[in-house]
Design a protein around this motif. Structure first.
Motif, PDB file in Angstrom:
ATOM      1  N   GLN A  71      44.771  43.020  53.451  1.00  0.00           N
ATOM      2  CA  GLN A  71      43.789  44.067  53.170  1.00  0.00           C
ATOM      3  C   GLN A  71      42.452  43.826  53.870  1.00  0.00           C
ATOM      4  O   GLN A  71      41.529  44.636  53.741  1.00  0.00           O
ATOM      5  CB  GLN A  71      43.553  44.177  51.661  1.00  0.00           C
ATOM      6  N   THR A  72      42.339  42.721  54.615  1.00  0.00           N
ATOM      7  CA  THR A  72      41.119  42.492  55.392  1.00  0.00           C
ATOM      8  C   THR A  72      41.087  43.363  56.654  1.00  0.00           C
ATOM      9  O   THR A  72      40.114  43.322  57.406  1.00  0.00           O
ATOM     10  CB  THR A  72      40.990  41.008  55.815  1.00  0.00           C
ATOM     11  N   LEU A  73      42.129  44.157  56.872  1.00  0.00           N
ATOM     12  CA  LEU A  73      42.241  44.935  58.113  1.00  0.00           C
ATOM     13  C   LEU A  73      41.020  45.807  58.416  1.00  0.00           C
ATOM     14  O   LEU A  73      40.512  45.772  59.544  1.00  0.00           O
ATOM     15  CB  LEU A  73      43.510  45.797  58.064  1.00  0.00           C
ATOM     16  N   PRO A  74      40.496  46.607  57.461  1.00  0.00           N
ATOM     17  CA  PRO A  74      39.307  47.413  57.803  1.00  0.00           C
ATOM     18  C   PRO A  74      38.129  46.556  58.260  1.00  0.00           C
ATOM     19  O   PRO A  74      37.321  46.979  59.090  1.00  0.00           O
ATOM     20  CB  PRO A  74      38.990  48.146  56.496  1.00  0.00           C
ATOM     21  N   LEU A  75      38.044  45.336  57.715  1.00  0.00           N
ATOM     22  CA  LEU A  75      36.937  44.450  58.061  1.00  0.00           C
ATOM     23  C   LEU A  75      37.131  43.856  59.456  1.00  0.00           C
ATOM     24  O   LEU A  75      36.177  43.766  60.240  1.00  0.00           O
ATOM     25  CB  LEU A  75      36.817  43.340  57.019  1.00  0.00           C
ATOM     26  N   SER A 118      27.392  43.246  55.683  1.00  0.00           N
ATOM     27  CA  SER A 118      27.527  42.628  54.363  1.00  0.00           C
ATOM     28  C   SER A 118      28.960  42.749  53.857  1.00  0.00           C
ATOM     29  O   SER A 118      29.502  41.818  53.243  1.00  0.00           O
ATOM     30  CB  SER A 118      26.566  43.287  53.364  1.00  0.00           C
ATOM     31  N   ALA A 119      29.586  43.910  54.132  1.00  0.00           N
ATOM     32  CA  ALA A 119      30.971  44.108  53.726  1.00  0.00           C
ATOM     33  C   ALA A 119      31.898  43.128  54.439  1.00  0.00           C
ATOM     34  O   ALA A 119      32.806  42.544  53.833  1.00  0.00           O
ATOM     35  CB  ALA A 119      31.402  45.539  54.009  1.00  0.00           C
ATOM     36  N   VAL A 120      31.659  42.931  55.744  1.00  0.00           N
ATOM     37  CA  VAL A 120      32.459  41.961  56.500  1.00  0.00           C
ATOM     38  C   VAL A 120      32.258  40.557  55.929  1.00  0.00           C
ATOM     39  O   VAL A 120      33.220  39.789  55.785  1.00  0.00           O
ATOM     40  CB  VAL A 120      32.078  42.002  57.998  1.00  0.00           C
ATOM     41  N   GLY A 121      31.015  40.225  55.594  1.00  0.00           N
ATOM     42  CA  GLY A 121      30.745  38.918  55.001  1.00  0.00           C
ATOM     43  C   GLY A 121      31.457  38.728  53.668  1.00  0.00           C
ATOM     44  O   GLY A 121      32.014  37.658  53.398  1.00  0.00           O
ATOM     45  N   LEU A 122      31.439  39.764  52.835  1.00  0.00           N
ATOM     46  CA  LEU A 122      32.154  39.701  51.552  1.00  0.00           C
ATOM     47  C   LEU A 122      33.646  39.456  51.775  1.00  0.00           C
ATOM     48  O   LEU A 122      34.265  38.622  51.105  1.00  0.00           O
ATOM     49  CB  LEU A 122      31.970  41.001  50.778  1.00  0.00           C
ATOM     50  N   GLY A 123      34.227  40.196  52.701  1.00  0.00           N
ATOM     51  CA  GLY A 123      35.645  40.022  52.986  1.00  0.00           C
ATOM     52  C   GLY A 123      35.960  38.637  53.512  1.00  0.00           C
ATOM     53  O   GLY A 123      36.996  38.051  53.167  1.00  0.00           O
ATOM     54  N   PHE A 124      35.057  38.092  54.331  1.00  0.00           N
ATOM     55  CA  PHE A 124      35.267  36.748  54.871  1.00  0.00           C
ATOM     56  C   PHE A 124      35.252  35.709  53.757  1.00  0.00           C
ATOM     57  O   PHE A 124      36.100  34.807  53.713  1.00  0.00           O
ATOM     58  CB  PHE A 124      34.192  36.439  55.906  1.00  0.00           C
ATOM     59  N   VAL A 125      34.302  35.837  52.832  1.00  0.00           N
ATOM     60  CA  VAL A 125      34.245  34.922  51.685  1.00  0.00           C
ATOM     61  C   VAL A 125      35.515  35.055  50.844  1.00  0.00           C
ATOM     62  O   VAL A 125      36.096  34.057  50.392  1.00  0.00           O
ATOM     63  CB  VAL A 125      32.994  35.193  50.822  1.00  0.00           C
ATOM     64  N   GLY A 126      35.956  36.311  50.618  1.00  0.00           N
ATOM     65  CA  GLY A 126      37.186  36.531  49.873  1.00  0.00           C
ATOM     66  C   GLY A 126      38.383  35.884  50.534  1.00  0.00           C
ATOM     67  O   GLY A 126      39.232  35.276  49.873  1.00  0.00           O
ATOM     68  N   MET A 127      38.453  35.991  51.864  1.00  0.00           N
ATOM     69  CA  MET A 127      39.548  35.366  52.598  1.00  0.00           C
ATOM     70  C   MET A 127      39.536  33.854  52.421  1.00  0.00           C
ATOM     71  O   MET A 127      40.571  33.218  52.206  1.00  0.00           O
ATOM     72  CB  MET A 127      39.439  35.741  54.079  1.00  0.00           C
ATOM     73  N   LEU A 128      38.344  33.240  52.493  1.00  0.00           N
ATOM     74  CA  LEU A 128      38.246  31.790  52.318  1.00  0.00           C
ATOM     75  C   LEU A 128      38.683  31.363  50.916  1.00  0.00           C
ATOM     76  O   LEU A 128      39.318  30.307  50.747  1.00  0.00           O
ATOM     77  CB  LEU A 128      36.811  31.330  52.576  1.00  0.00           C
ATOM     78  N   LEU A 184      42.113  35.764  42.691  1.00  0.00           N
ATOM     79  CA  LEU A 184      41.764  37.076  42.146  1.00  0.00           C
ATOM     80  C   LEU A 184      40.360  37.484  42.579  1.00  0.00           C
ATOM     81  O   LEU A 184      40.126  38.640  42.956  1.00  0.00           O
ATOM     82  CB  LEU A 184      41.860  37.050  40.622  1.00  0.00           C
ATOM     83  N   VAL A 185      39.436  36.531  42.531  1.00  0.00           N
ATOM     84  CA  VAL A 185      38.070  36.827  42.972  1.00  0.00           C
ATOM     85  C   VAL A 185      38.055  37.148  44.460  1.00  0.00           C
ATOM     86  O   VAL A 185      37.390  38.094  44.908  1.00  0.00           O
ATOM     87  CB  VAL A 185      37.130  35.644  42.657  1.00  0.00           C
ATOM     88  N   GLY A 186      38.808  36.379  45.251  1.00  0.00           N
ATOM     89  CA  GLY A 186      38.875  36.631  46.684  1.00  0.00           C
ATOM     90  C   GLY A 186      39.439  38.003  46.992  1.00  0.00           C
ATOM     91  O   GLY A 186      38.922  38.722  47.852  1.00  0.00           O
ATOM     92  N   ALA A 187      40.512  38.390  46.288  1.00  0.00           N
ATOM     93  CA  ALA A 187      41.102  39.712  46.498  1.00  0.00           C
ATOM     94  C   ALA A 187      40.101  40.809  46.137  1.00  0.00           C
ATOM     95  O   ALA A 187      40.012  41.836  46.827  1.00  0.00           O
ATOM     96  CB  ALA A 187      42.375  39.858  45.658  1.00  0.00           C
ATOM     97  N   ALA A 188      39.340  40.600  45.058  1.00  0.00           N
ATOM     98  CA  ALA A 188      38.346  41.590  44.645  1.00  0.00           C
ATOM     99  C   ALA A 188      37.251  41.733  45.700  1.00  0.00           C
ATOM    100  O   ALA A 188      36.822  42.856  46.026  1.00  0.00           O
ATOM    101  CB  ALA A 188      37.741  41.203  43.300  1.00  0.00           C
ATOM    102  N   LEU A 189      36.802  40.621  46.270  1.00  0.00           N
ATOM    103  CA  LEU A 189      35.773  40.668  47.305  1.00  0.00           C
ATOM    104  C   LEU A 189      36.281  41.377  48.557  1.00  0.00           C
ATOM    105  O   LEU A 189      35.554  42.163  49.184  1.00  0.00           O
ATOM    106  CB  LEU A 189      35.315  39.252  47.656  1.00  0.00           C
ATOM    107  N   ILE A 190      37.528  41.115  48.932  1.00  0.00           N
ATOM    108  CA  ILE A 190      38.107  41.789  50.092  1.00  0.00           C
ATOM    109  C   ILE A 190      38.175  43.289  49.846  1.00  0.00           C
ATOM    110  O   ILE A 190      37.845  44.100  50.725  1.00  0.00           O
ATOM    111  CB  ILE A 190      39.510  41.219  50.388  1.00  0.00           C
ATOM    112  N   ALA A 191      38.602  43.675  48.636  1.00  0.00           N
ATOM    113  CA  ALA A 191      38.706  45.099  48.304  1.00  0.00           C
ATOM    114  C   ALA A 191      37.337  45.771  48.325  1.00  0.00           C
ATOM    115  O   ALA A 191      37.177  46.867  48.872  1.00  0.00           O
ATOM    116  CB  ALA A 191      39.365  45.274  46.940  1.00  0.00           C
ATOM    117  N   VAL A 192      36.325  45.112  47.741  1.00  0.00           N
ATOM    118  CA  VAL A 192      34.981  45.690  47.727  1.00  0.00           C
ATOM    119  C   VAL A 192      34.449  45.831  49.148  1.00  0.00           C
ATOM    120  O   VAL A 192      33.896  46.875  49.529  1.00  0.00           O
ATOM    121  CB  VAL A 192      34.027  44.817  46.878  1.00  0.00           C
TER     122      VAL A 192
END
Length: 299
Positions: A105-109, A129-139, A269-277
């Motif tokens: 789901q990181t695809l849009p980022l 900021s959205a890309v950064g959130l997704g990156f943190v979620g991925m980590l 779960l937190v990482g998935a939520a950050l990626i989604a946001v």
């Protein structure tokens, strides 16, 4: 009952598409316990390619004249689809369903990041900021440097890279190229590769009454998912419909727990939520119409 608007119908189609894709992944993962991955792809691909070809015939896709340039782009996209299928499904066989689905789901980022780095697109602080959130979620999901980190997480990330390249290739296609034709080319490419691989390695295992229905069900579901993904692009506004792709995460969580007994740890779960946001913010900020009607959800 009032008639549903285009955006409502598009949202329902997107949710159905994500459900079909995730159910397909579940059946492939379950069949992988007794069948080699390439054999599964070969059987599934033969059925799915026939179904997609029938859809293409019904939609009149084969009557469209395709330029030599577009043929080259379709071939390139099909090779990217092959790489994505191999790495994604290999990761799927060795990772919890929710984890690998969340990483996808990181695809849009990743599309936003590549657009900035290589296509000269301008992005404001909200999308950064959205890309950064997704990156943190991925980590949080991959956990590099920790005991839970393994090579399969890298496989999932490589799959994201191939999907990103695939969707960027689509941007160069002419608008008159039917999406179902592009999908068929990708399906045939993956199927031919899987058949050749299986023939060379001799990795053909017996198809039984237990694993056979799983593969057949996966073929039916992936064909349905591709049909729904085509219909999605014909109904509603992309900016209104695209966010519903994240319902796939919900399906992955439920099916991963119900079928395989996998429930992600809190950090996942937190990482998935950050990626989604992050993805939702990116989709919300990008309300332009799609560059090409051939763009479709990944698998």
């Amino acid at each position: 009952m009032a008639r549903l608007g285009d955006n409502a119908r598009g949202a329902l189609l997107m949710m159905a598409s994500m459900a079909a894709f995730t159910l397909n992944d579940t059946l492939v993962k379950a069949a992988g316990a007794s069948l080699p991955l390439m054999q599964i792809l070969a059987i599934r691909g033969l059925v799915a390619s026939c179904a997609i070809a029938a859809l293409g015939w019904a939609f009149g896709a084969f009557r469209t004249r395709v330029s030599r340039r577009d043929v080259g782009l379709i071939v390139l996209r099909s090779l990217c689809e092959l790489g994505a299928a191999f790495f994604f499904l290999t990761a799927l066989m060795n990772m919890p369903l929710a984890n690998v689905t969340a990483l996808l789901q990181t695809l849009p980022l990743t599309l936003t990041l590549v657009g900035v780095l290589f296509l000269g697109e301008r992005v404001g602080w909200r999308r950064w900021s959205a890309v950064g959130l997704g990156f943190v979620g991925m980590l949080l999901i991959v956990k590099p440097g920790m005991d839970s980190f393994d090579a399969w997480s890298l496989y999932a990330l490589v799959a994201v890279g191939f999907v990103t390249a695939r969707d960027l290739t689509v941007r160069g296609l002419s608008r008159n190229v039917p999406s179902i034709l592009v999908t068929l080319a990708a399906s045939v490419t993956v199927t031919v590769f899987a058949v050749i691989w299986t023939a060379i390695t001799g990795g053909w295992a017996p198809v039984t009454g237990q694993n056979g229905p799983l593969v057949l069900g996966a073929a039916v579901l992936v064909s349905l998912a591709y049909l729904l993904s085509v219909l999605v692009m014909r109904v509603g506004d992309v900016s209104a419909v695209a966010p519903f792709r994240y319902t796939g995460l919900v399906w992955a969580l439920v099916l991963g727990w119900a079928v395989f007994g996998d429930w992600p740890v809190a950090s996942t779960l937190v990482g998935a939520a950050l990626i989604a946001v992050g993805g939702l913010v990116t989709l919300w900020r990008d309300r332009r119409p799609p560059v090409s009607p051939t763009r479709s959800p990944v698998r």
